[in-house]
Enzyme design. Structure first.
Site, PDB file in Angstrom:
ATOM      1  CG  HIS A 158      -5.793 -12.735   2.888  1.00 22.49           C
ATOM      2  ND1 HIS A 158      -6.207 -14.108   3.089  1.00 22.49           N
ATOM      3  CD2 HIS A 158      -6.989 -12.026   3.042  1.00 22.49           C
ATOM      4  CE1 HIS A 158      -7.261 -13.986   3.625  1.00 22.49           C
ATOM      5  NE2 HIS A 158      -8.010 -13.014   3.533  1.00 22.49           N
ATOM      6  CG  ASP A 205     -10.438 -11.308  -0.363  1.00 19.52           C
ATOM      7  OD1 ASP A 205     -10.365 -11.476  -1.492  1.00 19.52           O
ATOM      8  OD2 ASP A 205     -11.336 -11.744   0.321  1.00 19.52           O
TER       9      ASP A 205
END
Length: 278
Positions: free
Chosen positions: A243, A98
């Site tokens: 991430h 992400d």
């Protein structure tokens, strides 16, 4: 195998997958309990808006992307809960990243995935994608899935419906132009969903996907801790949240290099889901 040969092979696989459509697709199943907005155990910080949002013409444009013409997408169901798990043959898992793309960390993640011939999902923020379109193009070349993670990573439950729409539409437009087709997946920042997010996402043809394994890598807990969380949470159908932007993600990169070969050696098939409604 040389890298140019590997990319040619991946492009061929992509073409075959597109022709196959939904046949043999990995279905998606399972959702979070309850009807309240779903939140992750702790909010994962991401990029913040630095520019005023402007109205988008995305919804006025045909959802065709670039390249060969595709058939119009089917209607996406409006859900009350995000999807959590994927189903497929054997021990299938999905890796998701992400908040990017970030030129400091995303290329290293892509290099590792390419080394092991693994595809993943990248839920990108529009303002980051706009600055790094070359990385979205590389994701397309190497067979990865790009999802919508809004433009500026806001908490959707505090926004008006109009603002949520603009956040989604602007990011859809950037993905369409840079990755080559509109996104078919959406993930709410911080895992905070509401009715408007589900409805607007479905209107834009996107399915909502959450996760089952949260590495909490944004807290920089240490490479070994991230590895342990992935390996302890590994299971058929698991979706792993990591991430590639939003802060120092060097631990996330090192952890991926450690746990990915371990998962593969343990018999897990790391892949990306295919939509049931295309």
């Amino acid at each position: 195998m040389r890298k140019d040969q590997l990319l040619t092979r991946r492009r061929a696989l992509l073409a075959g997958a597109a022709a196959a459509g939904a046949a043999g697709a990995a279905g998606v199943l399972g959702a979070l309990p309850g009807d309240e907005p779903v939140r992750s155990a702790a909010p994962a910080p991401g990029p913040r808006a630095h520019h005023p949002l402007q109205p988008s013409a995305y919804r006025l444009r045909p959802m065709t992307g670039h390249g060969t013409p595709r058939s119009a997408p089917g209607r996406t169901p409006v859900r009350r809960k995000p999807l959590l798990r994927v189903s497929g043959r054997g021990s299938t898992m999905v890796l998701t990243f992400d908040d990017g793309p970030d030129p400091r960390y995303t290329p290293d993640i892509l290099d590792i995935l390419a080394e092991y011939e693994v595809r993943a999902m990248f839920f990108v923020c529009g303002e980051m994608a706009a600055q790094n379109r070359d990385l979205l193009a590389r994701m397309a070349d190497e067979g990865h899935i790009v999802g919508n993670h809004t433009w500026s990573h806001p908490l959707l439950t505090r926004l008006t419906r109009s603002r949520i729409r603009t956040e989604m539409e602007r990011t859809c437009e950037i993905i369409d132009r840079s990755w080559g087709e509109p996104p078919r997946w959406f993930r709410a920042p911080y895992g905070a969903w509401n009715r408007a997010a589900f409805q607007l996402g479905a209107e834009l043809g996107m399915e909502a996907l959450a996760w089952t394994v949260d590495t909490l890598d944004w807290t920089t807990p240490g490479t070994g801790t991230i590895v342990d969380r992935v390996e302890n949470g590994a299971a058929p159908g698991a979706v792993v949240l990591s991430h590639d932007a939003g802060g120092d993600r060097s631990q996330s990169v090192r952890a991926l290099r450690s746990y990915l070969p371990e998962l593969l050696d343990s018999g897990y098939h790391i892949t990306v889901p295919r939509r049931q409604y295309l």
